[in-house]
Design an enzyme around this catalytic site. Structure first.
Site, mmCIF file in Angstrom:
data_model
loop_
_atom_site.group_PDB
_atom_site.id
_atom_site.type_symbol
_atom_site.label_atom_id
_atom_site.label_comp_id
_atom_site.label_asym_id
_atom_site.label_seq_id
_atom_site.Cartn_x
_atom_site.Cartn_y
_atom_site.Cartn_z
ATOM 1 N N THR A 45 19.799 20.327 -120.784
ATOM 2 C CA THR A 45 20.208 18.911 -121.245
ATOM 3 C C THR A 45 19.389 17.680 -120.463
ATOM 4 O O THR A 45 19.196 16.768 -120.645
ATOM 5 C CB THR A 45 21.650 18.726 -121.212
ATOM 6 O OG1 THR A 45 22.112 19.741 -122.386
ATOM 7 C CG2 THR A 45 21.868 17.267 -121.509
ATOM 8 N N TYR A 59 22.575 16.797 -129.481
ATOM 9 C CA TYR A 59 21.132 16.412 -129.034
ATOM 10 C C TYR A 59 20.303 17.618 -128.799
ATOM 11 O O TYR A 59 20.919 18.971 -129.003
ATOM 12 C CB TYR A 59 21.265 15.602 -127.671
ATOM 13 C CG TYR A 59 22.060 16.451 -126.775
ATOM 14 C CD1 TYR A 59 21.337 17.303 -126.092
ATOM 15 C CD2 TYR A 59 23.260 16.275 -126.335
ATOM 16 C CE1 TYR A 59 21.794 18.282 -125.161
ATOM 17 C CE2 TYR A 59 24.158 17.206 -125.459
ATOM 18 C CZ TYR A 59 23.211 17.859 -124.728
ATOM 19 O OH TYR A 59 23.920 18.803 -123.973
ATOM 20 N N THR A 125 22.888 23.419 -117.947
ATOM 21 C CA THR A 125 24.400 23.728 -117.352
ATOM 22 C C THR A 125 25.061 24.955 -117.747
ATOM 23 O O THR A 125 26.053 25.365 -117.255
ATOM 24 C CB THR A 125 25.088 22.498 -117.412
ATOM 25 O OG1 THR A 125 25.508 22.286 -118.870
ATOM 26 C CG2 THR A 125 24.569 21.196 -116.679
ATOM 27 N N ASP A 126 24.767 25.397 -119.032
ATOM 28 C CA ASP A 126 25.546 26.357 -119.658
ATOM 29 C C ASP A 126 25.447 27.884 -118.715
ATOM 30 O O ASP A 126 26.359 28.381 -118.771
ATOM 31 C CB ASP A 126 25.199 26.729 -121.005
ATOM 32 C CG ASP A 126 25.601 25.490 -122.318
ATOM 33 O OD1 ASP A 126 26.382 24.591 -121.502
ATOM 34 O OD2 ASP A 126 25.036 25.633 -123.261
ATOM 35 N N LYS A 198 31.273 26.346 -114.474
ATOM 36 C CA LYS A 198 31.373 25.494 -115.663
ATOM 37 C C LYS A 198 32.664 25.301 -116.122
ATOM 38 O O LYS A 198 33.074 26.509 -116.661
ATOM 39 C CB LYS A 198 30.200 25.302 -116.604
ATOM 40 C CG LYS A 198 30.188 24.193 -117.578
ATOM 41 C CD LYS A 198 28.895 24.185 -118.467
ATOM 42 C CE LYS A 198 29.015 23.091 -119.420
ATOM 43 N NZ LYS A 198 27.763 22.811 -120.375
ATOM 44 N N GLU A 320 45.533 47.734 -110.755
ATOM 45 C CA GLU A 320 45.964 48.161 -111.931
ATOM 46 C C GLU A 320 45.230 49.343 -112.524
ATOM 47 O O GLU A 320 45.432 49.362 -113.675
ATOM 48 C CB GLU A 320 45.634 46.774 -112.825
ATOM 49 C CG GLU A 320 46.595 45.501 -112.821
ATOM 50 C CD GLU A 320 47.913 45.817 -112.940
ATOM 51 O OE1 GLU A 320 48.176 46.411 -114.035
ATOM 52 O OE2 GLU A 320 48.780 45.304 -112.208
HETATM 53 C C1 SIN Z 1 23.219 21.618 -120.623
HETATM 54 O O1 SIN Z 1 22.475 21.635 -120.279
HETATM 55 O O2 SIN Z 1 24.126 20.763 -120.282
HETATM 56 C C2 SIN Z 1 23.591 22.425 -122.093
HETATM 57 C C3 SIN Z 1 22.311 23.170 -122.705
HETATM 58 C C4 SIN Z 1 21.756 24.050 -121.766
HETATM 59 O O3 SIN Z 1 22.331 24.824 -121.137
HETATM 60 O O4 SIN Z 1 20.605 24.186 -121.861
#
Ligand code: SIN
Length: 363
Positions: A45, A59, A125-126, A198, A320
């Site tokens: 992103t 987007y 971020t994923d 995340k 466990e």
């Molecule tokens: C992001 O970057 O926040 C989402 C999309 C991705 O991980 O490429």
């Protein structure tokens, strides 16, 4: 002054001198006094574009190239001599082992050069936390490696990419980041690769290291560290991917009420070398469906790692499940997705479950 005290003081001075020397060797600055930082762009992103300035979901990620990312933040020139390289251009849900190997090799090549003081990686971020942990285990340098992303695309009002990139380059250019392992920077917070995750699908303040805590802040153009990772990383690990062109197949099965054994059997049939079980609670295994499936998997030579879907806490060995008897491994505090990474790397070294368990308590 007695002899012991004098030798203690001399040893301390010697160690301090060595530390100063080591950080200056690791951190030779360019002729203008600024550090040389290479930005490796991978998409996400932070390089995304939306239809309008108010588009913050829906987007397209990974469309803007590294030169434009750098041009958008002219302030970078004041903190480092920056070069950019587009390693690949993907949304990070498409991250895979091949991209990781390519990225790690490039990071190691760059950090071996005298004219590179630090590396910044722009990333979606994923899966940023997974790439960060992978690099944390395979980068062979104490120089700073900082991974950065953004939650809003570059075209959005109040896009967070530029300030995050500025903070990442500032951090990678800082001697304070030497030897700290791979760092993840967003929203003015510095997180360690091992523990960060995340936690919100859309909010800019999404990254947490949960109970173990983030390492510090970016503020007023500099890092402020308050803690460091205690687990071994980067130059101190036993993993070497320089000659690897693939990693062993390892997958995750998710625990839930009414779980069955279908996925476990399918992964075993597909030839997985290890299965990570993201168990409920303390990594618990459903009986009678799941535990026998994992016992069968182990009998066929598949490594079984008990992790937890909970997000915090240690998965207790022999808690466990009878791990000693069943020859299972526990993930310690690693999330299932990070346990998968460590299991893959462990399997490049050994199939010995005692050794692999040691690695889970080391990294
Ligand atoms: C992001 O970057 O926040 C989402 C999309 C991705 O991980 O490429």
């Amino acid at each position: 002054m007695d002899t012991n005290r004098r030798s203690f003081i001399l040893r301390s001075i010697f160690c301090m001198a060595l530390a100063v020397l080591a950080s200056s060797v690791v951190f030779a600055r360019g002729p203008n006094g600024l550090a040389d930082v290479t930005i490796l762009a991978t998409g996400g992103t932070i390089a995304g574009t939306g239809a309008t300035s108010t588009t913050t979901v829906g987007y397209t990620a990974a469309t803007v190239g590294v030169s434009r990312l750098i041009e958008a933040v002219p302030e970078l020139k004041k903190v480092a001599n920056v070069k950019g390289e587009q390693v690949f251009q993907i949304a990070s849900e498409n991250m895979n082992n091949d991209y990781w190997l390519k990225l790690a090799k490039r990071v190691n090549e760059l950090l071996a050069q005298n004219d590179v003081d630090g590396v910044v990686i722009t990333h979606g971020t994923d899966t940023i936390e997974e790439t960060a942990y992978f690099l944390n285990l395979v980068v062979k340098s104490r120089k700073p490696v900082v991974i950065v992303g953004a939650m809003r695309p570059s075209t959005a009002i109040s896009a967070d990419g530029p300030i995050n990139l500025y903070n990442a380059v500032t951090l990678a250019a800082s001697a304070d980041a030497v030897g700290k392992g791979v760092l993840v920077v967003l929203n003015d917070q510095i997180n360690g690769a091992r523990d960060v995750t995340k936690t919100n699908t859309a909010n800019a303040d999404t990254f947490r290291s949960w109970e173990l805590g983030f390492l510090g802040y970016m503020q007023d153009n500099k890092p402020f560290f308050y803690r460091t990772s205690t687990r071994k990383h980067t130059a101190d690990t036993e993993f070497d991917v320089s000659k690897l062109d693939a990693l062993p197949a390892v997958d995750i099965v998710y625990g839930y009420a009414n779980m069955n054994r279908i996925a476990i059997d399918a992964f075993v049939a597909a030839g997985d070398k290890a299965i990570i079980h993201a168990g409920v609670g303390d990594g618990s295994l459903a009986r009678p469906a799941v535990e026998p499936a994992l016992i069968d998997a182990r009998k066929k030579g598949v490594i079984v790692v008990r992790s937890s879907r909970v997000g915090n806490g240690i998965v207790a060995r022999n808690g466990e499940a009878k791990d000693d008897e069943l020859d299972f491994i526990v993930s310690d505090t690693l999330s299932p997705q990070k346990a998968r990474i460590l299991a893959m790397l462990a399997l490049t070294k050994t199939n010995d479950t005692k050794e692999i368990q040691r690695m889970f308590y080391t990294y």
